[in-house]
Design a protein around this motif. Structure first.
Motif, PDB file in Angstrom:
ATOM      1  N   LEU A 169       0.831  -1.198   0.000  1.00 38.62           N
ATOM      2  CA  LEU A 169       0.000   0.000   0.000  1.00 38.62           C
ATOM      3  C   LEU A 169       0.868   1.253   0.000  1.00 38.62           C
ATOM      4  N   VAL A 170       0.518   2.197  -0.861  1.00 42.99           N
ATOM      5  CA  VAL A 170       1.267   3.453  -0.937  1.00 42.99           C
ATOM      6  C   VAL A 170       0.524   4.586  -0.233  1.00 42.99           C
ATOM      7  N   GLU A 171      -0.731   4.364   0.115  1.00 47.12           N
ATOM      8  CA  GLU A 171      -1.511   5.361   0.834  1.00 47.12           C
ATOM      9  C   GLU A 171      -2.540   4.637   1.683  1.00 47.12           C
ATOM     10  N   VAL A 172      -2.655   5.016   2.943  1.00 46.74           N
ATOM     11  CA  VAL A 172      -3.634   4.429   3.851  1.00 46.74           C
ATOM     12  C   VAL A 172      -4.430   5.562   4.487  1.00 46.74           C
ATOM     13  N   GLY A 187      -7.225   1.982   1.655  1.00 45.72           N
ATOM     14  CA  GLY A 187      -5.986   2.464   1.060  1.00 45.72           C
ATOM     15  C   GLY A 187      -5.909   2.139  -0.409  1.00 45.72           C
ATOM     16  N   SER A 188      -4.723   2.318  -0.968  1.00 48.89           N
ATOM     17  CA  SER A 188      -4.538   2.081  -2.396  1.00 48.89           C
ATOM     18  C   SER A 188      -3.150   1.522  -2.659  1.00 48.89           C
ATOM     19  N   GLU A 189      -3.066   0.738  -3.732  1.00 52.75           N
ATOM     20  CA  GLU A 189      -1.796   0.221  -4.214  1.00 52.75           C
ATOM     21  C   GLU A 189      -1.363   1.033  -5.428  1.00 52.75           C
ATOM     22  N   TYR A 197      -9.148  -3.163   2.072  1.00 56.30           N
ATOM     23  CA  TYR A 197      -8.303  -4.355   2.069  1.00 56.30           C
ATOM     24  C   TYR A 197      -8.400  -5.039   3.423  1.00 56.30           C
ATOM     25  N   GLU A 198      -8.318  -6.365   3.405  1.00 57.13           N
ATOM     26  CA  GLU A 198      -8.124  -7.130   4.628  1.00 57.13           C
ATOM     27  C   GLU A 198      -6.649  -7.477   4.706  1.00 57.13           C
ATOM     28  N   VAL A 199      -5.990  -7.062   5.781  1.00 61.85           N
ATOM     29  CA  VAL A 199      -4.559  -7.284   5.952  1.00 61.85           C
ATOM     30  C   VAL A 199      -4.347  -8.320   7.042  1.00 61.85           C
ATOM     31  N   ALA A 208      -8.000  -7.640  -1.486  1.00 68.53           N
ATOM     32  CA  ALA A 208      -8.809  -6.489  -1.886  1.00 68.53           C
ATOM     33  C   ALA A 208     -10.290  -6.841  -1.811  1.00 68.53           C
ATOM     34  N   GLN A 209     -11.088  -5.921  -1.304  1.00 63.78           N
ATOM     35  CA  GLN A 209     -12.520  -6.151  -1.147  1.00 63.78           C
ATOM     36  C   GLN A 209     -13.366  -5.121  -1.877  1.00 63.78           C
TER      37      GLN A 209
END
Length: 256
Positions: A169-172, A187-189, A197-199, A208-209
């Protein structure tokens, strides 16, 4: 556990057929909240109003709210157990407020020089905290140990040994504990769209959801549907496998 949301008519609890006002002053329009947190036993609530003032009080009939002082431009609030409230300010400092409103500093060790804490969310078992940390242009997801004082030891809570729990992820934008071992993250990739996202903390894996259009915040809890608030003023859930509107509201949260 019920989910709670902020709305133009006060804080509401999500029910099977819509929403119902919570007990006490929090269920009224005064003040109106832009962000809320509810204690793990659903007995207390805290909120940020449009002027970034922190309020807190009980969720009981006729209960009143009182304003907390001492936090400079709060950006994040979260309960630690049934009573204590954590507030992160715009400078990345963390204060713990007791139910009486007395502030105590929480030390954060192990962050890189120049990093700024933006949110700290304790796990429901009180042993770890999910952190959102701004590092240059990025906001990263970290996990830290919560070290609590012994009766004869040093005074104060510390957040120690923060580590990244994923690398993609680059932004949360937001985070919530969905179970003891996983986090729901908004967030985003790379250049991708913002989604949920489920981490998995142990493996550092992402699932990713998807998300509603223009998501701005989320809520999660063990065994319950993840909720996402859209910029359109609707709170969505994904119980059907796709995101559908649940109620007209903002700032969803589960007790935590």
């Amino acid at each position: 556990a019920s989910a709670y949301v902020a709305s133009s008519i006060g804080v509401r609890r999500i029910t099977d057929d819509g929403t119902a006002p919570v007990d006490g002053q929090a269920g009224t329009r005064d003040p109106l909240f832009t962000s809320i947190a509810v204690s793990v036993d659903s007995s207390r609530i805290a909120g940020l109003d449009a002027e970034q003032q922190v309020w807190s009080g009980s969720l009981t009939p006729n209960a009143t709210l009182f304003a907390f002082s001492g936090a400079a431009s709060p950006v994040s609030i979260a309960f630690d157990g049934p009573d204590n409230l954590w507030v992160v300010d715009e400078f990345g400092e963390v204060l713990l407020y007791s139910p009486s409103g007395r502030p105590f500093p929480i030390a954060v060790t192990g962050l890189a020089n120049g990093d700024v804490l933006r949110a700290a969310v304790p796990s429901r078992d009180g042993t770890r905290a999910a952190l959102l940390v701004q590092s240059g242009p990025r906001t990263n997801l970290l996990e830290a140990r919560i070290v609590r004082p012994s009766p004869t030891g040093r005074v104060g809570i510390e957040l120690q040994d923060p580590i990244r729990v994923e690398s993609k992820l680059v932004e949360v934008l937001d985070v919530a504990w969905s179970s003891a071992d996983s986090l729901a993250v908004l967030g985003s990739e790379s250049a991708g769209a913002v989604q949920v996202y489920e981490v998995n903390i142990g493996r550092g894996s992402l699932v990713a959801q998807g998300a509603p259009e223009n998501p701005v915040s989320l809520a999660a809890a063990p065994g319950l549907p993840t909720l996402a608030a859209g910029a359109d003023g609707v709170v969505y859930d994904n119980t059907t496998g796709s995101w559908s509107g649940r109620v007209n509201a903002t700032a969803p949260t589960y007790p935590g």
